[in-house]
Design a protein around this motif. Structure first.
Motif, PDB file in Angstrom:
ATOM      1  N   LEU A 156      31.301 -12.795 -28.174  1.00 35.51           N
ATOM      2  CA  LEU A 156      31.259 -11.428 -27.651  1.00 35.51           C
ATOM      3  C   LEU A 156      29.825 -10.935 -27.690  1.00 35.51           C
ATOM      4  O   LEU A 156      29.189 -10.915 -28.748  1.00 35.51           O
ATOM      5  N   LEU A 157      29.302 -10.522 -26.530  1.00 38.33           N
ATOM      6  CA  LEU A 157      27.958  -9.978 -26.411  1.00 38.33           C
ATOM      7  C   LEU A 157      28.044  -8.458 -26.392  1.00 38.33           C
ATOM      8  O   LEU A 157      28.727  -7.888 -25.527  1.00 38.33           O
ATOM      9  N   LEU A 158      27.365  -7.812 -27.325  1.00 44.25           N
ATOM     10  CA  LEU A 158      27.405  -6.361 -27.464  1.00 44.25           C
ATOM     11  C   LEU A 158      26.005  -5.796 -27.280  1.00 44.25           C
ATOM     12  O   LEU A 158      25.088  -6.154 -28.019  1.00 44.25           O
ATOM     13  N   ASP A 159      25.854  -4.906 -26.314  1.00 46.87           N
ATOM     14  CA  ASP A 159      24.551  -4.310 -26.029  1.00 46.87           C
ATOM     15  C   ASP A 159      24.514  -2.879 -26.570  1.00 46.87           C
ATOM     16  O   ASP A 159      25.134  -1.980 -26.004  1.00 46.87           O
ATOM     17  N   GLU A 160      23.819  -2.678 -27.670  1.00 48.07           N
ATOM     18  CA  GLU A 160      23.627  -1.359 -28.292  1.00 48.07           C
ATOM     19  C   GLU A 160      24.953  -0.640 -28.561  1.00 48.07           C
ATOM     20  O   GLU A 160      25.180   0.481 -28.073  1.00 48.07           O
ATOM     21  N   PRO A 161      25.851  -1.238 -29.338  1.00 49.32           N
ATOM     22  CA  PRO A 161      27.164  -0.610 -29.544  1.00 49.32           C
ATOM     23  C   PRO A 161      27.128   0.713 -30.287  1.00 49.32           C
ATOM     24  O   PRO A 161      28.074   1.498 -30.179  1.00 49.32           O
ATOM     25  N   SER A 162      26.055   0.997 -31.046  1.00 44.41           N
ATOM     26  CA  SER A 162      26.005   2.267 -31.777  1.00 44.41           C
ATOM     27  C   SER A 162      25.250   3.357 -31.018  1.00 44.41           C
ATOM     28  O   SER A 162      25.141   4.483 -31.501  1.00 44.41           O
ATOM     29  N   ALA A 163      24.742   3.036 -29.826  1.00 47.21           N
ATOM     30  CA  ALA A 163      23.948   4.008 -29.066  1.00 47.21           C
ATOM     31  C   ALA A 163      24.772   5.241 -28.741  1.00 47.21           C
ATOM     32  O   ALA A 163      25.900   5.153 -28.248  1.00 47.21           O
ATOM     33  N   GLY A 164      24.222   6.406 -29.025  1.00 45.98           N
ATOM     34  CA  GLY A 164      24.864   7.656 -28.684  1.00 45.98           C
ATOM     35  C   GLY A 164      25.946   8.108 -29.634  1.00 45.98           C
ATOM     36  O   GLY A 164      26.538   9.175 -29.433  1.00 45.98           O
ATOM     37  N   LEU A 165      26.225   7.337 -30.669  1.00 43.29           N
ATOM     38  CA  LEU A 165      27.266   7.726 -31.618  1.00 43.29           C
ATOM     39  C   LEU A 165      26.713   8.689 -32.660  1.00 43.29           C
ATOM     40  O   LEU A 165      25.553   8.591 -33.057  1.00 43.29           O
ATOM     41  N   ALA A 166      27.560   9.586 -33.119  1.00 40.05           N
ATOM     42  CA  ALA A 166      27.180  10.468 -34.224  1.00 40.05           C
ATOM     43  C   ALA A 166      26.906   9.617 -35.458  1.00 40.05           C
ATOM     44  O   ALA A 166      27.563   8.583 -35.667  1.00 40.05           O
ATOM     45  N   PRO A 167      25.919  10.007 -36.282  1.00 44.14           N
ATOM     46  CA  PRO A 167      25.553   9.195 -37.448  1.00 44.14           C
ATOM     47  C   PRO A 167      26.727   8.817 -38.344  1.00 44.14           C
ATOM     48  O   PRO A 167      26.773   7.701 -38.874  1.00 44.14           O
ATOM     49  N   ASP A 168      27.702   9.707 -38.489  1.00 44.49           N
ATOM     50  CA  ASP A 168      28.825   9.412 -39.377  1.00 44.49           C
ATOM     51  C   ASP A 168      29.811   8.417 -38.772  1.00 44.49           C
ATOM     52  O   ASP A 168      30.725   7.946 -39.460  1.00 44.49           O
ATOM     53  N   LEU A 169      29.631   8.058 -37.494  1.00 45.34           N
ATOM     54  CA  LEU A 169      30.513   7.094 -36.847  1.00 45.34           C
ATOM     55  C   LEU A 169      29.898   5.698 -36.753  1.00 45.34           C
ATOM     56  O   LEU A 169      30.599   4.736 -36.456  1.00 45.34           O
ATOM     57  N   VAL A 170      28.600   5.609 -37.006  1.00 47.20           N
ATOM     58  CA  VAL A 170      27.900   4.332 -36.834  1.00 47.20           C
ATOM     59  C   VAL A 170      28.438   3.279 -37.797  1.00 47.20           C
ATOM     60  O   VAL A 170      28.706   2.131 -37.415  1.00 47.20           O
ATOM     61  N   GLY A 171      28.607   3.651 -39.054  1.00 47.47           N
ATOM     62  CA  GLY A 171      29.101   2.698 -40.043  1.00 47.47           C
ATOM     63  C   GLY A 171      30.472   2.166 -39.681  1.00 47.47           C
ATOM     64  O   GLY A 171      30.753   0.962 -39.830  1.00 47.47           O
ATOM     65  N   ASP A 172      31.338   3.048 -39.184  1.00 51.19           N
ATOM     66  CA  ASP A 172      32.674   2.626 -38.782  1.00 51.19           C
ATOM     67  C   ASP A 172      32.606   1.636 -37.628  1.00 51.19           C
ATOM     68  O   ASP A 172      33.353   0.643 -37.607  1.00 51.19           O
ATOM     69  N   MET A 173      31.704   1.874 -36.677  1.00 51.89           N
ATOM     70  CA  MET A 173      31.566   0.953 -35.557  1.00 51.89           C
ATOM     71  C   MET A 173      31.120  -0.430 -36.039  1.00 51.89           C
ATOM     72  O   MET A 173      31.672  -1.466 -35.633  1.00 51.89           O
ATOM     73  N   PHE A 174      30.151  -0.450 -36.948  1.00 48.82           N
ATOM     74  CA  PHE A 174      29.706  -1.741 -37.481  1.00 48.82           C
ATOM     75  C   PHE A 174      30.822  -2.425 -38.268  1.00 48.82           C
ATOM     76  O   PHE A 174      30.960  -3.653 -38.212  1.00 48.82           O
ATOM     77  N   ASP A 175      31.619  -1.664 -38.999  1.00 49.53           N
ATOM     78  CA  ASP A 175      32.746  -2.247 -39.728  1.00 49.53           C
ATOM     79  C   ASP A 175      33.698  -2.946 -38.760  1.00 49.53           C
ATOM     80  O   ASP A 175      34.225  -4.034 -39.052  1.00 49.53           O
ATOM     81  N   ARG A 176      33.938  -2.329 -37.623  1.00 41.47           N
ATOM     82  CA  ARG A 176      34.850  -2.913 -36.640  1.00 41.47           C
ATOM     83  C   ARG A 176      34.269  -4.193 -36.033  1.00 41.47           C
ATOM     84  O   ARG A 176      34.999  -5.153 -35.779  1.00 41.47           O
ATOM     85  N   ILE A 177      32.961  -4.204 -35.819  1.00 37.39           N
ATOM     86  CA  ILE A 177      32.318  -5.421 -35.309  1.00 37.39           C
ATOM     87  C   ILE A 177      32.369  -6.524 -36.364  1.00 37.39           C
ATOM     88  O   ILE A 177      32.640  -7.691 -36.048  1.00 37.39           O
ATOM     89  N   ASP A 178      32.134  -6.159 -37.617  1.00 39.68           N
ATOM     90  CA  ASP A 178      32.263  -7.132 -38.710  1.00 39.68           C
ATOM     91  C   ASP A 178      33.650  -7.769 -38.690  1.00 39.68           C
ATOM     92  O   ASP A 178      33.799  -8.993 -38.833  1.00 39.68           O
ATOM     93  N   ALA A 179      34.680  -6.934 -38.513  1.00 38.97           N
ATOM     94  CA  ALA A 179      36.060  -7.424 -38.536  1.00 38.97           C
ATOM     95  C   ALA A 179      36.334  -8.371 -37.368  1.00 38.97           C
ATOM     96  O   ALA A 179      37.050  -9.374 -37.525  1.00 38.97           O
ATOM     97  N   ILE A 180      35.774  -8.066 -36.202  1.00 41.50           N
ATOM     98  CA  ILE A 180      35.941  -8.951 -35.041  1.00 41.50           C
ATOM     99  C   ILE A 180      35.341 -10.318 -35.342  1.00 41.50           C
ATOM    100  O   ILE A 180      35.941 -11.360 -35.052  1.00 41.50           O
ATOM    101  N   ASN A 181      34.159 -10.325 -35.937  1.00 44.19           N
ATOM    102  CA  ASN A 181      33.516 -11.592 -36.286  1.00 44.19           C
ATOM    103  C   ASN A 181      34.304 -12.341 -37.367  1.00 44.19           C
ATOM    104  O   ASN A 181      34.511 -13.557 -37.279  1.00 44.19           O
ATOM    105  N   GLU A 182      34.754 -11.612 -38.368  1.00 43.30           N
ATOM    106  CA  GLU A 182      35.502 -12.241 -39.459  1.00 43.30           C
ATOM    107  C   GLU A 182      36.822 -12.830 -38.982  1.00 43.30           C
ATOM    108  O   GLU A 182      37.348 -13.770 -39.576  1.00 43.30           O
ATOM    109  N   ALA A 183      37.350 -12.288 -37.878  1.00 38.58           N
ATOM    110  CA  ALA A 183      38.596 -12.810 -37.315  1.00 38.58           C
ATOM    111  C   ALA A 183      38.367 -14.066 -36.477  1.00 38.58           C
ATOM    112  O   ALA A 183      39.328 -14.661 -35.975  1.00 38.58           O
ATOM    113  N   GLY A 184      37.098 -14.470 -36.300  1.00 40.71           N
ATOM    114  CA  GLY A 184      36.813 -15.733 -35.644  1.00 40.71           C
ATOM    115  C   GLY A 184      36.015 -15.669 -34.361  1.00 40.71           C
ATOM    116  O   GLY A 184      35.707 -16.708 -33.773  1.00 40.71           O
TER     117      GLY A 184
END
Length: 234
Positions: A156-184
């Protein structure tokens, strides 16, 4: 052998060259991040891989197959998903319709994959009948990733997935990307939030002026004094 390998890539748009001799490799299951200043050519690397930018020289191989200059729809069939930074959902269509379009290259929409997307992003299930344009920025990014995941890509190629997000949502977005990677799913990401991206990834590349500058493990780049001063704000 790397799952995805970019070698000596010169690429750009028409006759405009943005990248010069860029090298990049991603192993199966890896989480790799590309960082660098604005205008470094980070997004152009992604667009070249998926056949949107023009490859002027060098090569791009995926599972040992040369995909240089392959049409975007054929790249998708190879097993590469791509989420662009902007204009990545259809705002006047519902969440459900967007997900179905994500599987447009298939003869039938795989219902089990749609359920898997809803399981991963429950808010999308809750708002499946609502127009994508009514979603928040973070929810639209989830939908864009969900559309790409409808084809169950190997990478999965992701181009600036946190761009434009409120600061309090950035960590959640990265957590979701981590989970996608951890799932294989292998992840290659371009990201403006360089410090957080390097903290989470396996390996990172630093680009500047369209050229490779540094490559190392994410933690090693974070702890490199020169990299910190030049590209991470000290």
């Amino acid at each position: 052998m790397s799952l995805l390998e970019v070698e000596g890539l010169d690429a750009g748009y028409g006759d405009l060259k943005v990248l010069s001799s860029v090298d990049l490799r991603v192993a199966d299951g890896e989480y790799v991040t590309v960082v660098g200043p604005n205008g470094a050519g980070k997004s152009t690397v992604m667009k070249a891989i998926v056949g949107i930018a023009t490859c002027l020289d060098g090569s791009i191989t995926y599972r040992g197959t040369d995909i240089t200059d392959m049409a975007p729809e054929d790249v998708v069939h190879e097993g590469i998903g791509y989420v662009p930074q902007t204009n990545n959902v259809f705002p006047t269509l519902t969440v459900e319709e967007n997900l179905r379009i994500g599987a447009y290259v298939l003869e039938t929409v795989p219902e089990e994959r749609k359920r898997a997307v809803y399981d991963r992003f429950p808010v999308l299930a809750d708002r499946s009948d609502e127009d994508a344009g009514s979603l928040s920025g973070g929810q639209q990014q989830m939908l864009a990733m969900g559309c790409a995941l409808m084809l169950d890509p190997d990478v999965l190629l992701l181009d600036e997935p946190s761009a434009g997000l409120a600061p309090d949502l950035v960590g959640d977005m990265f957590d979701r990307i981590d989970a996608i990677n951890e799932a294989g799913t292998t992840v290659l990401m371009v990201e403006q939030n360089a410090t957080e991206a390097l903290r989470r990834c396996d390996r990172g590349y630093v680009l500047a002026n369209g050229e490779n500058r540094y490559e190392d493990d994410g933690d090693a780049l974070l702890n490199d004094e020169t990299v910190r001063k030049q590209f991470l704000g000290g």
